[in-house]
Design an enzyme around this catalytic site. Structure first.
Site, short mmCIF file in Angstrom:
data_model
loop_
_atom_site.label_atom_id
_atom_site.label_comp_id
_atom_site.label_asym_id
_atom_site.label_seq_id
_atom_site.Cartn_x
_atom_site.Cartn_y
_atom_site.Cartn_z
N THR A 29 -38.53 21.66 65.66
CA THR A 29 -37.56 22.51 66.35
C THR A 29 -36.69 21.71 67.30
OG1 THR A 29 -38.95 24.45 66.15
CG2 THR A 29 -37.39 24.46 67.96
N SER A 75 -42.84 20.86 61.03
CA SER A 75 -44.18 20.27 61.06
C SER A 75 -45.25 21.16 60.47
CB SER A 75 -44.57 19.82 62.47
OG SER A 75 -45.00 20.90 63.26
N THR A 108 -43.71 21.41 66.96
CA THR A 108 -44.84 21.78 67.82
C THR A 108 -46.05 22.26 67.02
OG1 THR A 108 -43.99 24.04 68.03
CG2 THR A 108 -43.35 22.46 69.74
N ASP A 109 -45.81 22.78 65.79
CA ASP A 109 -46.89 23.49 65.10
C ASP A 109 -48.12 22.63 64.79
OD1 ASP A 109 -45.46 25.80 65.22
OD2 ASP A 109 -44.76 25.75 63.14
N1 ASP Z 1 -42.08 25.17 62.99
C1 ASP Z 1 -41.63 24.21 64.00
C2 ASP Z 1 -42.30 22.88 63.72
O1 ASP Z 1 -43.44 22.72 64.01
C3 ASP Z 1 -41.96 24.70 65.34
C4 ASP Z 1 -41.55 23.83 66.48
O2 ASP Z 1 -41.25 22.66 66.35
O3 ASP Z 1 -41.58 24.35 67.61
O4 ASP Z 1 -41.69 22.02 63.18
#
Ligand code: ASP
Length: 324
Positions: A29, A75, A108-109
């Protein structure tokens, strides 16, 4: 995805022979864009290159930086082949005397899994700092730029070492960090509140110990991704039986992590199924589905504990052990 390199150099206050920070982009993200700046959930992750992320932070112009795009993905889709490429890139840059530390931009995931993987594979003495964002780069309140700046400052700090996560002003260690909220900007916490420190206006205030440990090394992870041992996670819950375990063993699983209730407790039926799996040669690790705390004792159940590791990190650990 090509592994292009670019660099910008500045004369920052920390410009010494080992002040260079290499920023490795992997997507997430932090590199995401939305059509509408007020939309914090309807966006596409992994759209902007790492050069773009750096250029969006004017304060980074005074730091010695080098950028490399290792991957460009959400991710949730992180995979072993990308982990292998990332670990190799990190190791190669860490070996350069002029490099003070590495920053990795990541979604973040699954960030906590990548962080733990890199810590166990490389156990670096220089800082390797993963950073991220909960809001896309186009958001009204984008959190990526501050996180990226803090991560670069942390990667240049001679006090820091090991694989770390820099998010919302907190410095987390790879083993403790976990994503604890699905939406808030301050989404990460460390198990048992064991954070390493905080970043305040570009100054690191140390709180706890830096990650340590023995590296398993790059040779351990060299096998092609499709030959890695299959390790799955099962859960104890009300009415948990052995159905999933039996199915997974039948499908050829090499390892099972079980997230028990409380102090790693398991229903009688799940225990029996796991003991049976173990007797058939499947490796089992028992952790807790609780958000914090270790699994203490209970090894007399015949199912070894994963200590303080969460289920997803115990899975990484078990894969690395099975690769030995
Ligand atoms: N779906 C995203 C990822 O993990 C979520 C994020 O980065 O906050 O790439």
């Amino acid at each position: 995805m090509s592994a292009e390199k670019s660099s910008i150099e500045g004369v920052g206050p920390l410009s010494t022979t080992a002040s260079l920070v290499v920023i490795l982009g992997t997507g997430g993200t932090i590199a995401g864009t939305a059509a509408n700046a007020a939309d914090n959930v309807g966006y596409q992750a992994a759209q902007l290159g790492v050069d773009h992320l750096v250029q969006a932070v004017p304060a980074l112009a005074s730091h010695r930086l080098e950028m490399q795009q290792v991957a460009q993905l959400d991710s949730k889709d992180m995979d072993i082949a990308t982990w292998q490429r990332l670990a190799q890139a990190v190791a190669a840059h860490l070996a350069r005397p002029e490099v003070a530390g590495i920053v990795i931009t990541h979604g973040t995931d699954t960030l906590e899994e990548t962080a733990y993987f890199l810590q166990r594979v490389l156990a670096p003495s220089k800082p390797v700092v993963l950073t991220c964002a909960m809001r896309p780069a186009t958001a009204l309140q984008a959190d990526g730029p501050q996180n990226l700046l803090d991560a670069v400052v942390l990667a240049q700090d001679a006090r820091a070492s090991g694989v770390l996560v820099m998010a919302a002003g907190r410095v987390h260690a790879a083993e403790q960090v976990q994503k604890a909220h699905s939406y808030r900007i301050d989404a990460f916490r460390s198990r048992d509140d064991a954070i390493c420190g905080v970043m305040e206006e570009g100054v690191l205030r140390e709180w706890g110990a830096w990650p340590r440990g023995v590296a398993v090394g790059l040779d351990r992870i060299a096998k092609p991704a499709d030959q890695w041992p299959q390790v799955q996670i099962v859960l104890n819950h009300v009415g948990a039986d052995g159905l999933l375990v039996e199915a997974l063993v039948g499908l050829g699983c090499a390892g099972l992590v079980v997230a028990g209730t409380g102090n790693g407790t398991l229903s009688e039926r799940l225990t029996q199924a796991l003991l049976q799996a173990q007797a058939q040669g499947v490796r089992v690790l028992r952790c807790s589905r609780c958000d914090a705390g270790p699994v203490i004792g209970g090894d007399d159940s015949g199912l070894p504990s994963a200590g303080t590791l969460s289920a997803v990190k115990a899975r990484v650990e078990l894969m690395l052990q099975l690769l030995a």
